[in-house]
Design a protein around this motif. Structure first.
Motif, PDB file in Angstrom:
ATOM      1  N   TYR A 193       0.851  -1.188   0.000  1.00  0.00           N
ATOM      2  CA  TYR A 193       0.000   0.000   0.000  1.00  0.00           C
ATOM      3  C   TYR A 193       0.885   1.234   0.000  1.00  0.00           C
ATOM      4  CZ  TYR A 193       0.899  -0.172   5.060  1.00  0.00           C
ATOM      5  OH  TYR A 193       1.488  -0.236   6.294  1.00  0.00           O
ATOM      6  N   ILE A 194       0.296   2.337  -0.386  1.00  0.00           N
ATOM      7  CA  ILE A 194       0.966   3.638  -0.326  1.00  0.00           C
ATOM      8  C   ILE A 194       0.389   4.388   0.866  1.00  0.00           C
ATOM      9  CG2 ILE A 194       1.385   5.807  -1.527  1.00  0.00           C
ATOM     10  CD1 ILE A 194       1.065   4.312  -4.146  1.00  0.00           C
ATOM     11  N   ARG A 195       1.237   4.668   1.825  1.00  0.00           N
ATOM     12  CA  ARG A 195       0.781   5.355   3.022  1.00  0.00           C
ATOM     13  C   ARG A 195       0.793   6.857   2.783  1.00  0.00           C
ATOM     14  NH1 ARG A 195       3.954   5.791   8.826  1.00  0.00           N
ATOM     15  NH2 ARG A 195       2.436   7.190   9.837  1.00  0.00           N
ATOM     16  N   ILE A 196      -0.338   7.488   3.073  1.00  0.00           N
ATOM     17  CA  ILE A 196      -0.453   8.941   2.960  1.00  0.00           C
ATOM     18  C   ILE A 196      -0.849   9.498   4.326  1.00  0.00           C
ATOM     19  CG2 ILE A 196      -0.994   8.990   0.495  1.00  0.00           C
ATOM     20  CD1 ILE A 196      -3.920   9.073   1.161  1.00  0.00           C
ATOM     21  N   ARG A 197      -0.155  10.560   4.755  1.00  0.00           N
ATOM     22  CA  ARG A 197      -0.430  11.122   6.086  1.00  0.00           C
ATOM     23  C   ARG A 197      -1.688  11.978   6.061  1.00  0.00           C
ATOM     24  NH1 ARG A 197       4.073   8.238   4.947  1.00  0.00           N
ATOM     25  NH2 ARG A 197       5.364   7.921   6.810  1.00  0.00           N
ATOM     26  N   LYS A 198      -1.757  12.885   5.101  1.00  0.00           N
ATOM     27  CA  LYS A 198      -2.916  13.750   4.943  1.00  0.00           C
ATOM     28  C   LYS A 198      -3.207  13.873   3.447  1.00  0.00           C
ATOM     29  CE  LYS A 198      -2.182  16.556   9.103  1.00  0.00           C
ATOM     30  NZ  LYS A 198      -1.993  17.935   9.632  1.00  0.00           N
ATOM     31  N   ALA A 199      -4.493  13.931   3.121  1.00  0.00           N
ATOM     32  CA  ALA A 199      -4.833  13.991   1.701  1.00  0.00           C
ATOM     33  C   ALA A 199      -6.221  14.578   1.519  1.00  0.00           C
ATOM     34  CB  ALA A 199      -4.773  12.599   1.072  1.00  0.00           C
ATOM     35  N   LYS A 200      -6.423  15.122   0.336  1.00  0.00           N
ATOM     36  CA  LYS A 200      -7.735  15.575  -0.109  1.00  0.00           C
ATOM     37  C   LYS A 200      -8.237  14.586  -1.152  1.00  0.00           C
ATOM     38  CE  LYS A 200     -10.175  19.445  -2.300  1.00  0.00           C
ATOM     39  NZ  LYS A 200     -10.039  20.793  -2.901  1.00  0.00           N
ATOM     40  N   PHE A 201      -9.420  14.070  -0.921  1.00  0.00           N
ATOM     41  CA  PHE A 201      -9.968  12.992  -1.746  1.00  0.00           C
ATOM     42  C   PHE A 201     -11.233  13.489  -2.434  1.00  0.00           C
ATOM     43  CE2 PHE A 201     -12.542   8.826  -1.430  1.00  0.00           C
ATOM     44  CZ  PHE A 201     -12.321   8.549  -2.764  1.00  0.00           C
ATOM     45  N   VAL A 202     -11.209  13.496  -3.782  1.00  0.00           N
ATOM     46  CA  VAL A 202     -12.390  13.836  -4.582  1.00  0.00           C
ATOM     47  C   VAL A 202     -12.796  12.553  -5.309  1.00  0.00           C
ATOM     48  CG1 VAL A 202     -13.358  15.273  -6.392  1.00  0.00           C
ATOM     49  CG2 VAL A 202     -11.585  16.194  -4.879  1.00  0.00           C
ATOM     50  N   PRO A 203     -13.884  11.908  -4.904  1.00  0.00           N
ATOM     51  CA  PRO A 203     -14.250  10.621  -5.511  1.00  0.00           C
ATOM     52  C   PRO A 203     -14.383  10.709  -7.025  1.00  0.00           C
ATOM     53  CG  PRO A 203     -15.568  11.039  -3.550  1.00  0.00           C
ATOM     54  CD  PRO A 203     -14.813  12.300  -3.826  1.00  0.00           C
ATOM     55  N   LYS A 204     -13.860   9.676  -7.699  1.00  0.00           N
ATOM     56  CA  LYS A 204     -13.905   9.530  -9.149  1.00  0.00           C
ATOM     57  C   LYS A 204     -13.107  10.596  -9.880  1.00  0.00           C
ATOM     58  CE  LYS A 204     -18.358   7.182  -9.272  1.00  0.00           C
ATOM     59  NZ  LYS A 204     -19.697   7.138  -9.882  1.00  0.00           N
ATOM     60  N   GLN A 205     -12.306  11.368  -9.138  1.00  0.00           N
ATOM     61  CA  GLN A 205     -11.510  12.402  -9.801  1.00  0.00           C
ATOM     62  C   GLN A 205     -10.032  12.312  -9.409  1.00  0.00           C
ATOM     63  OE1 GLN A 205     -13.009  16.401  -9.705  1.00  0.00           O
ATOM     64  NE2 GLN A 205     -15.133  15.763 -10.063  1.00  0.00           N
ATOM     65  N   LYS A 206      -9.721  12.448  -8.125  1.00  0.00           N
ATOM     66  CA  LYS A 206      -8.305  12.552  -7.767  1.00  0.00           C
ATOM     67  C   LYS A 206      -8.113  12.416  -6.270  1.00  0.00           C
ATOM     68  CE  LYS A 206      -8.921  17.549  -7.712  1.00  0.00           C
ATOM     69  NZ  LYS A 206      -8.556  18.836  -8.322  1.00  0.00           N
ATOM     70  N   ILE A 207      -6.865  12.163  -5.900  1.00  0.00           N
ATOM     71  CA  ILE A 207      -6.398  12.216  -4.511  1.00  0.00           C
ATOM     72  C   ILE A 207      -5.121  13.049  -4.508  1.00  0.00           C
ATOM     73  CG2 ILE A 207      -5.495  10.929  -2.547  1.00  0.00           C
ATOM     74  CD1 ILE A 207      -7.202   8.601  -3.339  1.00  0.00           C
ATOM     75  N   ILE A 208      -5.117  14.120  -3.727  1.00  0.00           N
ATOM     76  CA  ILE A 208      -3.941  14.974  -3.590  1.00  0.00           C
ATOM     77  C   ILE A 208      -3.413  14.778  -2.190  1.00  0.00           C
ATOM     78  CG2 ILE A 208      -3.050  17.318  -3.713  1.00  0.00           C
ATOM     79  CD1 ILE A 208      -5.385  18.013  -5.533  1.00  0.00           C
ATOM     80  N   ALA A 209      -2.188  14.260  -2.091  1.00  0.00           N
ATOM     81  CA  ALA A 209      -1.647  13.868  -0.789  1.00  0.00           C
ATOM     82  C   ALA A 209      -0.353  14.597  -0.509  1.00  0.00           C
ATOM     83  CB  ALA A 209      -1.419  12.361  -0.748  1.00  0.00           C
ATOM     84  N   GLY A 210      -0.001  14.631   0.753  1.00  0.00           N
ATOM     85  CA  GLY A 210       1.284  15.158   1.170  1.00  0.00           C
ATOM     86  C   GLY A 210       2.349  14.079   1.076  1.00  0.00           C
ATOM     87  N   TYR A 211       3.200  13.999   2.063  1.00  0.00           N
ATOM     88  CA  TYR A 211       4.284  13.015   2.043  1.00  0.00           C
ATOM     89  C   TYR A 211       3.695  11.604   1.974  1.00  0.00           C
ATOM     90  CZ  TYR A 211       8.197  10.178   3.602  1.00  0.00           C
ATOM     91  OH  TYR A 211       9.165   9.215   3.690  1.00  0.00           O
ATOM     92  N   SER A 212       4.177  10.813   1.010  1.00  0.00           N
ATOM     93  CA  SER A 212       3.660   9.465   0.784  1.00  0.00           C
ATOM     94  C   SER A 212       4.839   8.547   0.504  1.00  0.00           C
ATOM     95  CB  SER A 212       2.688   9.435  -0.402  1.00  0.00           C
ATOM     96  OG  SER A 212       1.662  10.398  -0.251  1.00  0.00           O
ATOM     97  N   ASN A 213       4.725   7.318   0.994  1.00  0.00           N
ATOM     98  CA  ASN A 213       5.767   6.339   0.672  1.00  0.00           C
ATOM     99  C   ASN A 213       5.145   4.953   0.566  1.00  0.00           C
ATOM    100  OD1 ASN A 213       5.460   6.414   3.573  1.00  0.00           O
ATOM    101  ND2 ASN A 213       7.207   5.013   3.672  1.00  0.00           N
ATOM    102  N   LEU A 214       5.857   4.055  -0.106  1.00  0.00           N
ATOM    103  CA  LEU A 214       5.378   2.712  -0.403  1.00  0.00           C
ATOM    104  C   LEU A 214       5.721   1.755   0.725  1.00  0.00           C
ATOM    105  CD1 LEU A 214       4.157   0.708  -2.519  1.00  0.00           C
ATOM    106  CD2 LEU A 214       6.505   0.385  -3.363  1.00  0.00           C
ATOM    107  N   TYR A 215       4.750   0.940   1.120  1.00  0.00           N
ATOM    108  CA  TYR A 215       4.926  -0.117   2.100  1.00  0.00           C
ATOM    109  C   TYR A 215       4.673  -1.454   1.414  1.00  0.00           C
ATOM    110  CZ  TYR A 215       5.151   2.831   6.302  1.00  0.00           C
ATOM    111  OH  TYR A 215       5.535   3.720   7.269  1.00  0.00           O
ATOM    112  N   ILE A 216       5.549  -2.425   1.642  1.00  0.00           N
ATOM    113  CA  ILE A 216       5.360  -3.778   1.134  1.00  0.00           C
ATOM    114  C   ILE A 216       5.327  -4.719   2.327  1.00  0.00           C
ATOM    115  CG2 ILE A 216       6.333  -5.623  -0.287  1.00  0.00           C
ATOM    116  CD1 ILE A 216       7.575  -3.534  -2.057  1.00  0.00           C
ATOM    117  N   VAL A 217       4.198  -5.404   2.482  1.00  0.00           N
ATOM    118  CA  VAL A 217       3.958  -6.287   3.632  1.00  0.00           C
ATOM    119  C   VAL A 217       4.235  -5.529   4.933  1.00  0.00           C
ATOM    120  CG1 VAL A 217       4.259  -8.641   4.513  1.00  0.00           C
ATOM    121  CG2 VAL A 217       4.819  -8.132   2.147  1.00  0.00           C
ATOM    122  N   ASP A 218       3.681  -4.319   5.030  1.00  0.00           N
ATOM    123  CA  ASP A 218       3.798  -3.455   6.210  1.00  0.00           C
ATOM    124  C   ASP A 218       5.225  -3.032   6.504  1.00  0.00           C
ATOM    125  OD1 ASP A 218       1.094  -3.295   6.772  1.00  0.00           O
ATOM    126  OD2 ASP A 218       1.114  -5.159   7.926  1.00  0.00           O
TER     127      ASP A 218
END
Length: 898
Positions: free
Chosen positions: A215-240
Motif C-alpha cells: 500500500y501507499i501510506r499517505i499522512r494527509k490527503a484531499k480525496f475527490v471521488p472519481k476524480q483525484k487524490i492529492i496527498a502530502g508526504y507518501s511512501n510505499l509499504y510492502i507487507v507493512d
C-alpha cells in the motif's frame, strides 16, 4: 429551531404505530404522580412532514417568508432487533441490521443512533459473543460508497466524520485501462458531496483490503471521488515494511475517462552506451476516438530513439493504429576503432474498416516497413520478440463492388515485400484489378443449366500494375524508379461442363490473354565492341496468347464389410481418377532474330521484360493423369449404448499426378508427384509428399531419356520427399482412468476423489486441499504425485530428403517445441526452442518464468545461448494505474549486427 421542531414531529408520527404495538406487548404501569397542565402549548403537527410536497404558509398577512425546511423527503428506517425512542436523550436507537434511507443517502449498520434535535445520525458495529465485530456500517450517497467502522453524519450540513473508512474507486487512464483503487483512512472528514479529507490513509489495488500485501501510506490527503487524490508526504509499504520509495507530495488520478499523463520510463545501464532511460514519455488523448503515446530512449553516450504510437476506433466505422519508431545508436566513442553510428526506423500501420460501414466498398491497410536490421540492432526490450522477423510485408487496398448485373469487383492495391537478410525490396505501386462475374449467355439467369450449351460461360478480368524492384540503399530515392516496369493483362476464360454416360464428368475450357507493356527491348550485335547490346525502347506494345483444354473424371467407391460384430466393421475406399488435355500454340510471330559474332541467328522476344511473362516459343501439347484416394473406416464405439459406428479417416488424401508432353523431343513423361495426409493417430495430423522420377540419370547427375527400370533400377527413382507433423500434448491426456471413469465414480459417490490431495475449485480460481483419508480398494489408481501439475507442449517435426543427383541427403531434419508447466497455481515456467537433428544444434531457445504475486507480477526471460543471448528480470504492480511502480534489470544486450 424551526427545522428541529419539524424533524421532531416527523419522528413522532413515523414511530407512532410502532410505539402502540410495543405498548400492547408491555403495558405501561401508571405512576402515582398527579398530572399538571403544561404552561407551554405544543405547536400543531404540520401536514407537510407527512407528505412529499411542502405546504405554503396559511398566514397571508405575513410578508416575511418562512425558512425552507431542511428535510425535503421522508426518512425510512428499520431494524431487526428493536427500535427504541428516548425522549430524554432526544434520540432513536436502531439495533441489529439497522437501515436508514433518506433521498440518495443509504446507511446500514449493526447499530444506528439518531439525534432528532441535532439532525445527526451515528452508526457503528456490533460485537458478538466471541468479541468479533460484525455488521460494519455501509454508507452510500449517490454513487459514492464507504465501508467504515463507524460514522457520524449530519442531515442538515451533509457533513460526516468517518472512522476506518474503506472505499473502492475505478481508476485508470484511457490508454492503460481501468483498475479498482482501494482507499482506506483511519479518520475521514466529509466536507460535502464531493470532497473528503483523509488522515493516515492507505492506497492499494490489492484484493485483500484488511491486510494488503502492499500500500501507499499517505499522512494527509484531499480525496475527490472519481476524480483525484492529492496527498502530502507518501511512501510505499510492502507487507507493512516501509520502503525508501517516497514522494514529498503525490497526485493520484481516479478518473475513468481518457486523460493525458506522463509515462514513467525504465532506467538501466549498458556497458557500451552508458546509462539510459527507456520508454518514457507522455500520453495524449485526442477527442473521443483516438489517442497517441509519445515515448523515447536516451543513452549517456548520445544514442537516442523515439516512438509515436496512436490508436483510433470509431464504432461501426473503422479502427486501427499507427506506430513509428526511430533509433540513432552510437557505439563506443568518437576516435576509437570500434566507433559506429547506426540509424534504423520502422513504420507499422494497421487499418480495418467495419463491414457495416459500407457493403460495397472497403479500405484496409497493413504496413510493416523499415530498416532490415531494426529489430536485431534495437536495444529496447519491447522489440525482443521480433528479432526473428526475416520478411517485412505491407498491403494497402481499396475495393469496390458494382452490384448491378453483371456485377464487377474492382480493387486498387499497393504492396511491399522486403527481405531483411538480402535487403531486396519488391513493390507494386499500385496494382489494379477488376473482374466481372461469370455469365451464361445461352441460359436463363435464374434457370437450371443443363447440357453442354447452357453451361457455356465466360468471365473477364484485368490486372495492371507498376512493379518496382530495388534495394534498401536506394529505397526512397529516385534510383528506385529506374527499373520500374508497367504493364497490364486482360484475360477472358471460357468454359463448359456436362455429363457423359451418367457417371463421367467432362469439362471444356479455353483462355485468351492480351498483355500490354510500356517497355520493350531490342538486341543487336556490336561489331566494334564484339558484344550484344540491349536497347530499351519506351512506348506501348502488346502481345496475345491463348490456350485450350479438356478434362474428364469420375468417382469410384469400394466398400469392404467385415461384419457388425467386428471392431472395424467396414473400410471404404473412394477413388477420383481424372484425365486432362492441354494445348497452346507457338507464338513465333512475337520473336525476332539477330546475328551474333559467329554469324549464328539468335531468337529473342522484345517482351522479355514484361511482368506477365513472355510469349511461348514452343507449342504446348500434353495430357495429364491424376488420381485422388480417400480411405476411411467404420469403427464400433467403445460405449455399448452407442448404436451408430464412428467414422475414422485412415487417409484423408493420397494423390498421384503426372503428365505426358507430346511435343518434347525426349523425357516426355514428367515425374510423378505424390502427396498425402492422414490423422490415423488422434489429434496428430501427418502430411507427406514425394517426387518419383521414371527416368535414370548419367554419371554427371543429368536426366537421360532412359527409364530407370531399364537402367537396372526400380520403376521410379525417389528424388525428393518431405514429412511434417505437429501435435499438442498436455497433462489431461495422461490421467489414469480417463474422464469418463472419473465421472462414473463421482456418480456413485459425490465425495469420491481418486486423489485424496486433489485440487478443487480450480475453475473458480480458488484452490482448496481435501486431505481427508479415504479407504480405497485396489482398483483405485493413486497417482505418483500428491498434486497434479498442469502442463502443455506443442511439437512440430519436419524432415526433407533430396536424391536428385544420388546425393541421398537429408537436407532438413528438425524439431520445434514450446510448452508451459504450471508448477503451482501461481508459478509458471515456459520454454520455446528447437533442435536441428542434422546439424546437431539448438535453435533460438528462450525460457520464461512467471510468478503471480497477487498484486505484483514477476517475470524472468532468459535466452541462455545463441545470437540473442540475454536475460531480463521484471517485478511490478499489476494494476495499470500504478504500473510505474516497478523494477526491472537486464543483461548486456546482444552484439549489434553492423
Amino acid at each position: 429551531m424551526q427545522s428541529n421542531k419539524h424533524f421532531l414531529v416527523l419522528l413522532f408520527i413515523l414511530l407512532g404505530n410502532l410505539l402502540i404495538l410495543r405498548a400492547q406487548e408491555d403495558p405501561i404501569i401508571p405512576l402515582p404522580i398527579k398530572p399538571l397542565q403544561d404552561s407551554i402549548t405544543a405547536p400543531l403537527i404540520p401536514a407537510n412532514i407527512l407528505n412529499d410536497s411542502i405546504a405554503v404558509d396559511s398566514v397571508a398577512a405575513d410578508t416575511v417568508r418562512g425558512k425552507k425546511p431542511l428535510l425535503l423527503d421522508k426518512i425510512k428506517y428499520k431494524a431487526k432487533d428493536y427500535v427504541k425512542l428516548s425522549q430524554k436523550d432526544n434520540k432513536i436507537y436502531l439495533y441489529d441490521e439497522a437501515e436508514i434511507y433518506y433521498q440518495d443517502t443509504e446507511l446500514k449498520a449493526g447499530v444506528i443512533v439518531m439525534d432528532y434535535v441535532k439532525n445527526e445520525v451515528y452508526a457503528g458495529r456490533l460485537r458478538d459473543s466471541t468479541g468479533t465485530y460484525t455488521q460494519l456500517p455501509f454508507f452510500k450517497q449517490g454513487s459514492n460508497e464507504v465501508r467504515p467502522d463507524s460514522i457520524r453524519f449530519n442531515f442538515d450540513t451533509q457533513k460526516a466524520l468517518i472512522w476506518n473508512s474503506r472505499s473502492e474507486q475505478q481508476a485508470g487512464l484511457g490508454k492503460l485501462g481501468s483498475d479498482a483503487m482501494k482507499v482506506y483512512a483511519e479518520m475521514t472528514k466529509k466536507e460535502n458531496d464531493s470532497v473528503y479529507f483523509l488522515s493516515e490513509g492507505k492506497l492499494t489495488t490489492s484484493k485483500d483490503t484488511v491486510d494488503p500485501d502492499y500500500y501507499i501510506r499517505i499522512r494527509k490527503a484531499k480525496f475527490v471521488p472519481k476524480q483525484k487524490i492529492i496527498a502530502g508526504y507518501s511512501n510505499l509499504y510492502i507487507v507493512d515494511v516501509p520502503t525508501p520509495i517516497a514522494l514529498p507530495f503525490a497526485y493520484f488520478p481516479l478518473s475513468q475517462g481518457r486523460e493525458g499523463g506522463l509515462i514513467f520510463p525504465t532506467f538501466g545501464n549498458d556497458p557500451q552506451r552508458g546509462y539510459f532511460i527507456q520508454n518514457g514519455g507522455y500520453y495524449i488523448p485526442i477527442g473521443d476516438i483516438a489517442d497517441i503515446a509519445l515515448t523515447g530512449d536516451y543513452y549517456t553516450n548520445g544514442s537516442y530513439g523515439f516512438r509515436a504510437a496512436t490508436r483510433y476506433r470509431k464504432r461501426y466505422k473503422f479502427n486501427g493504429g499507427i506506430n513509428i519508431s526511430y533509433e540513432n545508436l552510437i557505439r563506443s566513442q568518437k576516435g576509437f576503432d570500434d566507433f559506429s553510428r547506426t540509424s534504423n526506423y520502422n513504420i507499422r500501420i494497421q487499418h480495418t474498416q467495419d463491414p457495416k460501414a459500407s457493403p460495397y466498398s472497403r479500405f484496409s491497410a497493413s504496413v510493416n516497413l523499415g530498416s532490415s536490421q531494426f529489430f536485431t540492432n534495437s536495444l529496447n526490450q519491447v522489440n525482443r520478440s521480433n528479432t526473428q522477423t526475416n520478411t517485412f510485408a505491407s498491403s494497402i487496398s481499396y475495393s469496390k463492388t458494382f452490384p448491378a448485373y453483371p456485377s464487377v469487383n474492382t480493387s486498387l492495391t499497393l504492396t511491399h515485400s522486403q527481405n531483411s537478410r538480402t535487403q531486396a525490396i519488391s513493390m507494386s505501386l499500385p496494382t489494379f484489378q477488376a473482374s466481372m462475374e461469370r455469365i451464361f449467355p445461352l441460359a436463363k439467369r435464374d434457370g437450371i443449366k443443363k447440357g453442354i450449351l447452357q453451361n457455356i460461360n465466360f468471365q473477364y478480368d484485368v490486372n495492371a500494375q507498376n512493379s518496382i524492384t530495388t534495394t534498401e540503399e536506394d529505397f526512397f530515392t529516385s534510383k528506385m524508379f529506374e527499373d520500374a516496369r508497367v504493364g497490364a493483362r486482360h484475360r477472358i476464360p471460357i468454359g463448359t461442363n456436362f455429363k457423359v454416360a451418367k457417371y463421367l464428368s467432362v469439362s471444356l475450357n479455353g483462355n485468351y490473354e492480351d498483355v500490354w507493356t510500356l517497355e520493350t527491348i531490342n538486341r543487336r550485335f556490336d561489331q566494334d565492341e564484339q558484344t550484344v547490346v540491349t536497347d530499351t525502347i519506351a512506348g506501348f506494345d502488346r502481345f496475345n496468347r491463348y490456350s485450350m483444354g479438356a478434362s474428364i473424371g469420375t468417382v469410384l467407391y469400394g466398400t469392404f464389410n467385415r461384419g457388425e460384430d467386428k471392431k472395424i466393421q467396414a473400410i471404404r475406399h473412394t477413388i477420383r481418377p481424372s484425365i486432362s488435355y492441354n494445348y497452346s500454340p507457338s507464338f513465333e510471330k512475337f520473336y525476332e532474330t539477330y546475328t551474333d559474332g559467329e554469324d549464328n541467328e539468335v531468337q529473342y522476344t522484345p517482351f522479355e521484360t514484361s511482368i506477365y511473362g513472355r510469349p511461348s516459343l514452343s507449342r504446348g501439347n500434353s495430357i495429364g493423369f491424376a488420381i485422388q484416394n480417400t480411405l476411411e473406416a467404420k469403427v464400433r464405439d467403445k460405449d455399448s449404448t452407442v448404436l451408430e459406428p464412428r467414422k475414422v479417416q485412415i487417409l484423408s488424401n493420397l494423390s498421384f499426378s503426372t503428365n505426358y508432353n507430346f511435343e518434347a523431343d525426349s523425357l516426355k513423361l514428367s515425374p510423378v508427384n505424390v502427396s498425402g495426409a492422414t490423422q490415423i493417430i488422434k489429434n496428430v495430423p501427418i502430411n507427406f509428399s514425394a517426387t518419383l522420377d521414371p527416368y535414370a540419370i548419367d554419371n554427371n547427375g543429368r536426366r537421360i531419356n532412359t527409364f530407370n527400370i531399364k537402367n537396372g533400377g526400380g520403376l521410379f527413382r525417389l528424388t525428393s520427399a518431405r514429412l511434417n507433423t505437429g501435435f499438442r500434448l498436455d497433462s489431461e491426456m495422461f490421467k489414469k482412468g480417463g474422464k469418463k471413469d472419473k465421472e462414473d465414480s463421482k456418480d456413485r459417490d459425490p465425495d469420491y476423489s481418486a486423489n485424496p490431495f486433489e485440487l478443487k475449485g480450480a475453475r473458480d480460481g480458488e484452490f482448496q486441499f481435501d486431505r481427508e483419508e479415504r479407504e480405497t480398494d485396489d482398483e483405485v489408481n493413486n497417482p505418483l504425485y500428491a498434486n497434479e501439475i498442469p502442463w502443455d507442449m506443442r511439437i512440430t517435426y519436419v524432415a526433407t530428403y533430396n536424391n536428385s543427383n544420388r546425393q541421398n541427403e537429408i537436407t532438413n531434419h528438425s524439431i520445434m517445441f514450446n510448452g508451459n508447466v504450471k508448477l503451482t497455481p501461481k508459478w509458471e515456467v515456459g520454454v520455446t526452442s528447437g533442435y536441428d537433428i542434422k546439424n546437431k544444434g539448438f535453435a533460438d531457445t528462450r525460457f520464461a518464468f512467471k510468478r503471480d504475486l497477487d498484486s505484483f507480477r514477476l517475470s524472468f526471460d532468459w535466452t541462455p545461448f545463441g545470437r540473442f543471448e540475454r536475460w531480463y528480470f521484471f517485478i511490478g504492480i499489476k494494476a495499470n494505474i500504478l504500473s510505474d511502480l516497478k523494477w526491472e534489470n537486464r543483461s548486456q544486450p546482444f552484439r549489434s549486427v553492423r
